[in-house]
Scaffold this motif. Sequence first.
Motif, PDB file in Angstrom:
ATOM      1  N   UNK A  98      -4.742   4.652  -1.868  1.00 26.35           N
ATOM      2  CA  UNK A  98      -4.304   3.859  -0.711  1.00 26.35           C
ATOM      3  C   UNK A  98      -2.891   4.187  -0.257  1.00 26.35           C
ATOM      4  N   UNK A  99      -2.050   4.701  -1.152  1.00 28.81           N
ATOM      5  CA  UNK A  99      -0.623   4.870  -0.858  1.00 28.81           C
ATOM      6  C   UNK A  99      -0.346   5.692   0.407  1.00 28.81           C
ATOM      7  N   UNK A 100      -0.955   6.879   0.614  1.00 29.82           N
ATOM      8  CA  UNK A 100      -0.646   7.654   1.821  1.00 29.82           C
ATOM      9  C   UNK A 100      -1.043   6.933   3.110  1.00 29.82           C
ATOM     10  N   UNK A 101      -2.178   6.233   3.083  1.00 30.78           N
ATOM     11  CA  UNK A 101      -2.621   5.506   4.277  1.00 30.78           C
ATOM     12  C   UNK A 101      -1.675   4.365   4.605  1.00 30.78           C
ATOM     13  N   UNK A 154      -9.621   1.415  -0.205  1.00 28.98           N
ATOM     14  CA  UNK A 154      -9.254   0.794   1.064  1.00 28.98           C
ATOM     15  C   UNK A 154      -9.009  -0.688   1.013  1.00 28.98           C
ATOM     16  N   UNK A 155      -8.373  -1.209  -0.040  1.00 31.31           N
ATOM     17  CA  UNK A 155      -8.116  -2.651  -0.085  1.00 31.31           C
ATOM     18  C   UNK A 155      -7.021  -3.053   0.897  1.00 31.31           C
ATOM     19  N   UNK A 156      -7.100  -4.291   1.352  1.00 30.72           N
ATOM     20  CA  UNK A 156      -6.041  -4.804   2.233  1.00 30.72           C
ATOM     21  C   UNK A 156      -5.905  -3.987   3.499  1.00 30.72           C
ATOM     22  N   UNK A 157      -4.671  -3.792   3.910  1.00 30.96           N
ATOM     23  CA  UNK A 157      -4.406  -3.097   5.167  1.00 30.96           C
ATOM     24  C   UNK A 157      -4.803  -1.627   5.122  1.00 30.96           C
ATOM     25  N   UNK A 158      -4.939  -1.066   3.925  1.00 32.48           N
ATOM     26  CA  UNK A 158      -5.344   0.334   3.805  1.00 32.48           C
ATOM     27  C   UNK A 158      -6.722   0.573   4.405  1.00 32.48           C
TER      28      UNK A 158
END
Length: 371
Positions: A98-101, A154-158
């Motif tokens: 998720x970090x890059x997104x 893809x949790x949360x805003x990701x």
Amino acid sequence: MPDAVRARAIALSLMLATALAAPLAAQEAASGWNEFALIQSGANSRPGPRQLPARSIPVPQAGVSPGQQAVIAAPYPPGWNAAPRTVAEWQDLVVRNAAPTLAALPGLREQLGVTSEPVTIAGVKAFVVQPRVLPAVNRDRVLLHLHGGGYVFGPGEAGTREAVLLAAHGGFKVVSVDYRMPPEAPYPAALDDSVAVYRDLLKTTSARRIGVFGTSTGGGLTLALVLRAKAEGLPLPAAIAPGTPWSDLTETGDSYFVNEFADNLLVSWKGWLGHAAALYANGHDLRDPYLSPVYGDFTGFPPAILTSGTRDLFLSNTVRVHRKLRQAGVEADLHVFEGQSHAQYYADPSAPETIEYHAEVARFLDAHLAR
């Protein structure tokens, strides 16, 4: 077959072989093609599985933009063959994915003029994503977005990146569902949350003005949501856009094998993907239509637009859904992009293919949602 006819057929075959021999002889001298062809013919001389040689597949040039060529040529993503065994290992993989997104989303929203507001709907976390200026034609319409990510990513805003792109390019208000995921919440949590939000939207918006879309897992969930809505007697959405849907959680379908290792995103079902399927299913039959909706009854489904790519591991998932929809008498469009692996029709926000894809989906939804 009479002897005279058989003899004539053999003679014609020999004539054809002789005619082809000259140009092939030149190729053989240059590259050994004839010897290679004989080996391949021998390997495939009996009915059964196709035996393929090791080969290098060039990056397509014709009809593919430079930006998309770079996406197609990219190496495999890190972690494609991960096999997490514990909750902690899954959580670590999800955070790293998720970090890059998450880092890129603020800039993407600013660039596209889109806002994102966290909300809770029917007890489910979600995000309302919409352009700063909502076109008048879409003020009474809403799209329900179910994000991709193999039911684990893809949790949360990701999970809102796809919603941002369609809100911008299509001018729609989008409700993106932050559904619960394993390992903490396996099946049927994701489907339950998606249906709960859809049911709540029906309180304020006519089903004739609601569209549902999502890519990969989101595409599978879109189909499963319609199956659940049918079973529960809910009004069905006006149109759906399941992009390269994960419609079969089993390793079934030609492209799972033909495109294995050619797809540079999913790469192989035997990587993290198959492990995610088992994790989400949590012991349930993978062919249950709410898990693998291609096994469900598509009678009465709303019009659908489906999208895939020629290198997509899920190309067969998409094609099988398209054929089944058509067999059920449902209006269904199928778009397949040249050279693209899984979900690469929106990988590069600035690529012409990304703009083209969203224009096609927006046009389809606009044509079917009531004004």
